[in-house]
Design an enzyme around this catalytic site. Structure first.
Site, PDB file in Angstrom:
ATOM      1  N   VAL A  16       1.288  17.006  95.419  1.00  0.00           N
ATOM      2  CA  VAL A  16      -0.246  17.346  95.371  1.00  0.00           C
ATOM      3  C   VAL A  16      -1.122  16.080  95.123  1.00  0.00           C
ATOM      4  O   VAL A  16      -1.920  15.840  95.712  1.00  0.00           O
ATOM      5  CB  VAL A  16      -0.459  18.368  94.201  1.00  0.00           C
ATOM      6  CG1 VAL A  16      -1.876  18.742  94.083  1.00  0.00           C
ATOM      7  CG2 VAL A  16       0.124  19.773  94.720  1.00  0.00           C
ATOM      8  N   ASP A  35       1.627   8.159  86.769  1.00  0.00           N
ATOM      9  CA  ASP A  35       2.923   9.119  86.763  1.00  0.00           C
ATOM     10  C   ASP A  35       3.837   8.710  85.826  1.00  0.00           C
ATOM     11  O   ASP A  35       3.968   7.367  85.539  1.00  0.00           O
ATOM     12  CB  ASP A  35       3.717   9.149  87.883  1.00  0.00           C
ATOM     13  CG  ASP A  35       4.490  10.530  88.273  1.00  0.00           C
ATOM     14  OD1 ASP A  35       4.305  11.297  89.064  1.00  0.00           O
ATOM     15  OD2 ASP A  35       5.620  10.572  87.675  1.00  0.00           O
ATOM     16  N   ARG A  40       9.108   6.228  90.450  1.00  0.00           N
ATOM     17  CA  ARG A  40       8.132   6.852  91.875  1.00  0.00           C
ATOM     18  C   ARG A  40       6.975   5.961  91.771  1.00  0.00           C
ATOM     19  O   ARG A  40       6.619   5.540  92.794  1.00  0.00           O
ATOM     20  CB  ARG A  40       7.555   8.196  91.254  1.00  0.00           C
ATOM     21  CG  ARG A  40       6.287   8.947  91.712  1.00  0.00           C
ATOM     22  CD  ARG A  40       6.801   9.224  93.103  1.00  0.00           C
ATOM     23  NE  ARG A  40       5.730  10.248  93.802  1.00  0.00           N
ATOM     24  CZ  ARG A  40       5.809  10.506  95.106  1.00  0.00           C
ATOM     25  NH1 ARG A  40       6.899  10.088  95.967  1.00  0.00           N
ATOM     26  NH2 ARG A  40       4.803  11.132  95.776  1.00  0.00           N
ATOM     27  N   THR A  86       3.958  23.221  87.394  1.00  0.00           N
ATOM     28  CA  THR A  86       3.671  24.514  86.489  1.00  0.00           C
ATOM     29  C   THR A  86       5.050  25.379  86.598  1.00  0.00           C
ATOM     30  O   THR A  86       4.580  26.412  87.295  1.00  0.00           O
ATOM     31  CB  THR A  86       2.331  25.319  86.328  1.00  0.00           C
ATOM     32  OG1 THR A  86       2.012  25.470  87.750  1.00  0.00           O
ATOM     33  CG2 THR A  86       1.385  24.522  85.594  1.00  0.00           C
ATOM     34  N   THR A 121      -1.425  25.315  89.395  1.00  0.00           N
ATOM     35  CA  THR A 121      -1.580  26.738  89.431  1.00  0.00           C
ATOM     36  C   THR A 121      -1.072  27.547  88.013  1.00  0.00           C
ATOM     37  O   THR A 121      -0.244  26.996  87.318  1.00  0.00           O
ATOM     38  CB  THR A 121      -0.493  27.457  90.251  1.00  0.00           C
ATOM     39  OG1 THR A 121      -0.835  26.645  91.566  1.00  0.00           O
ATOM     40  CG2 THR A 121      -0.777  28.666  90.393  1.00  0.00           C
ATOM     41  N   CYS A 261       5.784  27.360  94.268  1.00  0.00           N
ATOM     42  CA  CYS A 261       4.788  28.203  94.064  1.00  0.00           C
ATOM     43  C   CYS A 261       4.945  29.630  94.356  1.00  0.00           C
ATOM     44  O   CYS A 261       5.106  30.454  93.286  1.00  0.00           O
ATOM     45  CB  CYS A 261       3.904  27.666  95.566  1.00  0.00           C
ATOM     46  SG  CYS A 261       3.281  26.113  95.305  1.00  0.00           S
ATOM     47  N   ARG A 332      13.360  22.079  94.439  1.00  0.00           N
ATOM     48  CA  ARG A 332      12.575  22.484  93.349  1.00  0.00           C
ATOM     49  C   ARG A 332      12.562  23.968  93.691  1.00  0.00           C
ATOM     50  O   ARG A 332      12.131  24.472  94.418  1.00  0.00           O
ATOM     51  CB  ARG A 332      11.204  22.300  92.921  1.00  0.00           C
ATOM     52  CG  ARG A 332      11.115  20.834  92.345  1.00  0.00           C
ATOM     53  CD  ARG A 332       9.881  20.574  92.154  1.00  0.00           C
ATOM     54  NE  ARG A 332       8.860  20.546  93.078  1.00  0.00           N
ATOM     55  CZ  ARG A 332       7.703  20.418  93.092  1.00  0.00           C
ATOM     56  NH1 ARG A 332       6.902  20.577  91.887  1.00  0.00           N
ATOM     57  NH2 ARG A 332       6.790  20.490  94.402  1.00  0.00           N
TER      58      ARG A 332
END
Length: 422
Positions: A16, A35, A40, A86, A121, A261, A332
């Site tokens: 995102v 981050d 990364r 999340t 979210t 998600c 994930r």
């Protein structure tokens, strides 16, 4: 201030945060991406993106964009956009630690007049009930007096080359009407198809959480139908193709529902509902169906193997794909692991091949060594993820003879090549 004069800090540079940072930088904003993962950050500085959401060329050409893992280097920002994950814990309760820690970190560098926008979210009320107190405590500033908040939920679809940040309608909101207008103006600078300004942060949070909950419930219906049609000996895809000839039939498909998600967000909503004394029936029922599909798929394969007189203990099975969706490296909350573990419980020797996933990440997260070359003769093959690369595989050559089982979870390859499909 003119909107372009705001300096933006993006906190969290995953699926995102990175595309968002690049889009703002393209529009002339001064952007710094933060981050805590130093590897990364180092990769992004040389234009390397393991998520494959942004090309190296786009990253390097975003001259107004910098990357850091040093919190103090984002202190000069006026707008902080938090895009951390999340997830849920092992008990399927919301794990808000990434969000809490990100809020605490931003609070340490927050100044008067700053705006913190959340994209993660969450359940309705989370921003103001959980995040804001952390910001106040760390910053020693007062909410809606010294600093302000907004909420604009992410709508990234990993692996989708068409729907990107700039052409997905953005829902926006703010803690005051003035801030809501500013947040809306901010996102309108990068979103070509426009925005939808919600009346409150809670409305925006709720709008996002039901997007994925609705999809989850619809897929659970397809999965339940697949379970029923399996007992009837009917091909589920053929049934759906017949039903889809009606104009208003929704084209959902059965399958494994994983990822960060759809397989997670409904638990955030049900958690909040239960805290208010309401026990959701439809949502949790759908979750139970979807969470058990991996076990069903593994057991179905064993039944197909038994029907062909295979000895189950010690049998060799190849699973194609371990990411949570096709043509996307994200592993994930992949439900393919449920299939693997169930097969292993039968004493089956399982190999996993996935040219899209990172071998290092799969080993770190699941303890599985991906196989590179497909040379062995397998008793059974499961096509678990519909990667483009799997279209050209010679499935017959991977089997150990006419008795080999090929089970297509995604209805991805021609029916005449498979033993059965979900």
């Amino acid at each position: 201030m003119n909107i372009k004069e705001y300096k933006i800090a993006i906190v969290g540079l995953g699926y995102v945060g990175l595309p968002l940072a690049v889009e703002f930088a393209k529009k002339g904003f001064e952007v710094i991406g933060f981050d805590i993962n130093e590897r990364r950050v180092s990769d992004l500085r040389i234009g390397k993106d393991d998520t494959k959401e942004v090309s190296g060329k786009d990253i390097l050409e975003a001259t107004e964009l910098a990357f850091t893992s040093n919190l103090l280097e984002i202190k000069e920002a006026n707008i902080y956009i938090i895009t951390v994950p999340t997830p849920i814990d092992s008990y399927k309760n919301p794990n808000l630690q990434p969000l809490v820690k990100a809020s605490q970190s931003v609070g340490k560098v927050l100044s008067k007049g700053d705006i913190v926008i959340y994209e993660s979210t969450v359940y309705p009320g989370c921003t103001e009930e959980i995040c804001v107190p952390e910001l106040e405590k760390s910053s020693r500033l007062k909410f809606n007096k010294d600093f302000y908040c907004g909420y604009s939920p992410e709508r990234i679809n990993p692996g989708d080359p068409i729907h990107k940040v700039h052409n997905i309608v953005k829902v926006t909101s703010g803690s005051t009407e003035e801030v809501a207008m500013l947040v809306d103006e901010l996102y309108n600078t990068i979103v070509t198809v426009g925005t939808h300004k919600a009346s409150s942060i809670k409305v925006a949070e709720a709008g996002k959480i039901i997007e994925n909950t609705q999809r989850d419930v619809n897929i659970s219906l397809m999965n339940e139908l697949a379970l029923i049609f399996d007992r009837m000996g009917i091909d589920t895809l053929e049934v759906l193709e017949a039903a889809e000839t009606k104009w208003n039939f929704l084209p959902f498909r059965p399958g494994l529902v994983g990822g960060h998600c759809i397989g997670v967000d409904p638990y955030y909503l049900t958690h909040k509902a239960e805290s208010l004394g309401y026990h959701p029936e439809v949502i949790l029922s759908g979750r139970r169906v979807n969470d058990n599909m991996g076990i069903f798929i593994a057991n179905k394969l064993v039944k197909l193997m038994v029907a062909k007189k295979h000895v189950i203990k010690g049998a060799r099975v190849l699973i194609l794909g371990i990411t949570f969706k096709e043509n996307c490296p994200d592993i994930r909350n992949s439900k393919v692991i449920d299939v693997i573990l169930e097969l292993q419980s039968f004493g089956i020797d399982v190999d996993v091949h996935d040219p899209v996933a990172s071998k290092i990440e799969v080993k770190e997260q699941y303890g599985i060594d991906l196989v590179d070359k497909l040379e062995a003769q397998y008793d059974a093959i499961i096509l678990a993820v519909g990667h483009q690369e799997f279209k050209s595989i010679d499935y017959k050559s991977l089997g150990n003879g006419n008795d080999s089982v090929i089970y297509d979870v995604k209805s991805y390859i021609p029916k005449e090549l498979v033993t059965d499909r979900l």
